[in-house]
Design a protein around this motif. Structure first.
Motif, mmCIF file in Angstrom:
data_model
loop_
_atom_site.group_PDB
_atom_site.id
_atom_site.type_symbol
_atom_site.label_atom_id
_atom_site.label_comp_id
_atom_site.label_asym_id
_atom_site.label_seq_id
_atom_site.Cartn_x
_atom_site.Cartn_y
_atom_site.Cartn_z
ATOM 1 N N THR A 238 1.000 -1.411 -0.063
ATOM 2 C CA THR A 238 -0.242 -0.060 0.164
ATOM 3 C C THR A 238 1.430 1.208 0.422
ATOM 4 O O THR A 238 2.138 1.316 0.964
ATOM 5 C CB THR A 238 -1.061 0.290 1.095
ATOM 6 O OG1 THR A 238 -2.023 -0.961 0.820
ATOM 7 C CG2 THR A 238 -1.631 1.291 1.126
ATOM 8 N N THR A 239 0.648 2.383 -0.832
ATOM 9 C CA THR A 239 0.892 3.338 -0.541
ATOM 10 C C THR A 239 0.689 4.833 -0.726
ATOM 11 O O THR A 239 -0.807 5.064 -0.705
ATOM 12 C CB THR A 239 2.015 3.324 -2.114
ATOM 13 O OG1 THR A 239 1.306 3.812 -3.014
ATOM 14 C CG2 THR A 239 3.245 1.898 -3.027
ATOM 15 N N ARG A 240 1.284 6.276 -0.415
ATOM 16 C CA ARG A 240 0.245 7.354 -0.112
ATOM 17 C C ARG A 240 1.551 8.136 -0.598
ATOM 18 O O ARG A 240 2.693 7.767 -0.610
ATOM 19 C CB ARG A 240 0.849 7.460 1.402
ATOM 20 C CG ARG A 240 -0.366 8.558 1.620
ATOM 21 C CD ARG A 240 -0.733 9.379 3.044
ATOM 22 N NE ARG A 240 0.441 9.370 3.459
ATOM 23 C CZ ARG A 240 0.392 8.945 5.103
ATOM 24 N NH1 ARG A 240 -0.349 8.202 5.701
ATOM 25 N NH2 ARG A 240 1.057 9.751 5.526
ATOM 26 N N PRO B 69 -0.958 4.650 -7.268
ATOM 27 C CA PRO B 69 -1.247 3.908 -6.061
ATOM 28 C C PRO B 69 -1.014 3.414 -5.831
ATOM 29 O O PRO B 69 -1.804 2.097 -6.931
ATOM 30 C CB PRO B 69 -2.195 5.162 -5.488
ATOM 31 C CG PRO B 69 -3.451 5.544 -6.721
ATOM 32 C CD PRO B 69 -1.775 5.672 -7.791
ATOM 33 N N LEU B 70 -0.568 2.684 -5.135
ATOM 34 C CA LEU B 70 -1.228 0.969 -4.742
ATOM 35 C C LEU B 70 -1.782 0.644 -3.355
ATOM 36 O O LEU B 70 -1.580 1.243 -2.266
ATOM 37 C CB LEU B 70 0.507 -0.473 -4.689
ATOM 38 C CG LEU B 70 1.046 -0.525 -5.980
ATOM 39 C CD1 LEU B 70 2.455 -0.680 -5.349
ATOM 40 C CD2 LEU B 70 0.786 -0.600 -7.082
ATOM 41 N N THR B 71 -2.854 -0.151 -3.989
ATOM 42 C CA THR B 71 -3.691 -0.655 -2.331
ATOM 43 C C THR B 71 -4.045 -2.213 -1.894
ATOM 44 O O THR B 71 -4.561 -2.994 -3.278
ATOM 45 C CB THR B 71 -5.246 -0.262 -2.150
ATOM 46 O OG1 THR B 71 -4.607 1.741 -3.396
ATOM 47 C CG2 THR B 71 -5.817 -0.366 -1.902
ATOM 48 N N HIS B 72 -2.885 -2.791 -0.614
ATOM 49 C CA HIS B 72 -2.858 -4.008 -1.073
ATOM 50 C C HIS B 72 -2.970 -5.070 -2.003
ATOM 51 O O HIS B 72 -3.646 -6.314 -2.140
ATOM 52 C CB HIS B 72 -4.345 -4.446 -0.311
ATOM 53 C CG HIS B 72 -4.034 -3.461 1.181
ATOM 54 N ND1 HIS B 72 -3.789 -3.983 2.476
ATOM 55 C CD2 HIS B 72 -5.762 -3.120 1.265
ATOM 56 C CE1 HIS B 72 -4.665 -3.132 3.155
ATOM 57 N NE2 HIS B 72 -5.413 -2.577 3.014
ATOM 58 N N GLU B 73 -1.712 -4.447 -2.907
ATOM 59 C CA GLU B 73 -1.295 -4.738 -4.237
ATOM 60 C C GLU B 73 -0.262 -6.174 -4.182
ATOM 61 O O GLU B 73 0.463 -5.766 -3.252
ATOM 62 C CB GLU B 73 -1.491 -4.181 -5.175
ATOM 63 C CG GLU B 73 -3.158 -3.537 -5.452
ATOM 64 C CD GLU B 73 -3.113 -2.425 -6.286
ATOM 65 O OE1 GLU B 73 -2.046 -2.843 -7.861
ATOM 66 O OE2 GLU B 73 -3.069 -1.327 -6.428
ATOM 67 N N GLU C 251 2.906 -6.435 3.346
ATOM 68 C CA GLU C 251 3.186 -6.999 4.600
ATOM 69 C C GLU C 251 3.516 -8.421 4.318
ATOM 70 O O GLU C 251 4.031 -9.071 5.046
ATOM 71 C CB GLU C 251 1.430 -8.433 3.973
ATOM 72 C CG GLU C 251 0.503 -6.680 4.518
ATOM 73 C CD GLU C 251 -0.744 -7.712 4.006
ATOM 74 O OE1 GLU C 251 -0.865 -8.665 3.227
ATOM 75 O OE2 GLU C 251 -2.140 -7.020 3.870
ATOM 76 N N GLU C 252 4.329 -9.237 3.090
ATOM 77 C CA GLU C 252 5.047 -9.936 3.156
ATOM 78 C C GLU C 252 6.466 -9.663 1.731
ATOM 79 O O GLU C 252 5.398 -9.689 0.838
ATOM 80 C CB GLU C 252 4.560 -11.185 2.702
ATOM 81 C CG GLU C 252 3.716 -11.646 4.199
ATOM 82 C CD GLU C 252 3.988 -12.272 4.832
ATOM 83 O OE1 GLU C 252 5.587 -13.019 5.267
ATOM 84 O OE2 GLU C 252 4.016 -12.737 6.682
ATOM 85 N N GLY C 253 7.409 -10.125 1.947
ATOM 86 C CA GLY C 253 8.032 -10.334 1.241
ATOM 87 C C GLY C 253 9.359 -9.193 1.079
ATOM 88 O O GLY C 253 9.789 -8.954 2.064
ATOM 89 N N THR C 254 9.996 -9.230 0.014
ATOM 90 C CA THR C 254 11.682 -8.291 0.105
ATOM 91 C C THR C 254 11.260 -7.402 -0.809
ATOM 92 O O THR C 254 11.069 -7.670 -2.048
ATOM 93 C CB THR C 254 13.091 -8.990 -0.237
ATOM 94 O OG1 THR C 254 13.006 -9.930 0.748
ATOM 95 C CG2 THR C 254 13.777 -7.816 0.406
ATOM 96 N N LEU C 255 11.445 -6.081 -0.389
ATOM 97 C CA LEU C 255 10.652 -4.992 -0.940
ATOM 98 C C LEU C 255 12.324 -3.445 -1.422
ATOM 99 O O LEU C 255 12.641 -3.013 -0.369
ATOM 100 C CB LEU C 255 10.033 -3.683 -0.553
ATOM 101 C CG LEU C 255 8.664 -3.217 -2.263
ATOM 102 C CD1 LEU C 255 8.608 -3.371 -2.810
ATOM 103 C CD2 LEU C 255 7.758 -2.244 -1.529
ATOM 104 N N LEU C 256 13.030 -3.000 -2.706
ATOM 105 C CA LEU C 256 13.995 -2.967 -2.135
ATOM 106 C C LEU C 256 12.906 -0.525 -2.817
ATOM 107 O O LEU C 256 12.234 -0.943 -3.875
ATOM 108 C CB LEU C 256 14.968 -3.020 -3.711
ATOM 109 C CG LEU C 256 15.166 -4.020 -3.189
ATOM 110 C CD1 LEU C 256 16.326 -4.054 -4.607
ATOM 111 C CD2 LEU C 256 16.650 -3.624 -2.200
#
Length: 222
Positions: free
Chosen positions: A175-177, A182-186, A211-216
């Protein structure tokens, strides 16, 4: 090039010079001014020594390098011999800083040149995210992982700043702001759905959480 000993050790990020494409002299100088400790991987020594940089630590397996002659020319440099082939020299440098209790490090010359080295260098960042704050910086981007816990990133940006969200594998519940797209629970999936070339929608804080994983996070410019 000017000395980097203008701040106290461990109060500012250490600087690791890897063996990829060299950055601009301007960027190198800016980072040196705020780097109390400079570590050079042995594969880059031949390119770094002519720059006149004061090196604090040289690290690697020293294949084809005369460590003693370098030690004499850079006295009182610390030479750390790391022959373990289970880790890349960059990863060995990160481990060294973690063991020495450095809180943060900037990494340059870690992209460009060989694509496999670039991918390997970027992909190890999350592995140490809970132990040390790491950023790979070149003339076009600044790359760093969102901390493993909490899975949340907040930073102020100017409108239009390019911010790419790059998953390593699959990252869910994003989720982004204050992003233009924007992304919402994607979910993002490397190679299938990436979050490249997004940007700050307005001046202000950008929030990214998942929620889960790895994000750069990749802060980019052209």
């Amino acid at each position: 090039m000017s000395s980097h000993h203008v701040v106290r050790e461990k109060q500012e990020p250490a600087l690791i010079i890897a063996n990829g494409e060299a950055c601009s002299v301007e960027l190198l100088g800016q980072l040196l001014e705020w780097s109390p400790t400079v570590i050079v991987l042995d594969g880059a020594l031949d390119r770094v020594l002519p720059l006149g940089i004061k090196i604090d630590v040289i690290l690697g397996d020293f294949d084809g390098q005369d460590a003693e002659s370098v030690r004499q020319s850079q006295y009182p440099v610390k030479v750390v011999h790391t022959p373990d082939q289970n880790f890349t020299d960059l990863e060995k440098a990160i481990i060294y800083l973690v063991e020495e209790e450095y809180p943060a490090a900037n990494i340059i010359w870690a992209t460009g040149r060989r694509a496999d080295h670039t991918l390997a260098n970027i992909s190890i960042l999350p592995k140490y995210a809970g132990s040390i704050s790491l950023k790979i910086i070149d003339d076009y981007s600044c790359i760093f992982p969102i901390l493993p816990l909490p899975h949340k990133f907040v930073k102020w940006y100017r409108k239009g700043t390019v911010i790419s969200l790059m998953p390593l594998g699959i990252t869910t519940g994003i989720t982004t702001r204050n992003l233009r797209y924007p992304l919402t629970h994607e979910s993002l999936h490397l190679g299938y759905r990436n979050g490249s070339s997004n940007e700050a929608a307005e001046d202000g804080e950008v929030l990214v959480e998942y929620e889960e994983g790895t994000l750069l996070i990749m802060e980019c410019n052209d």
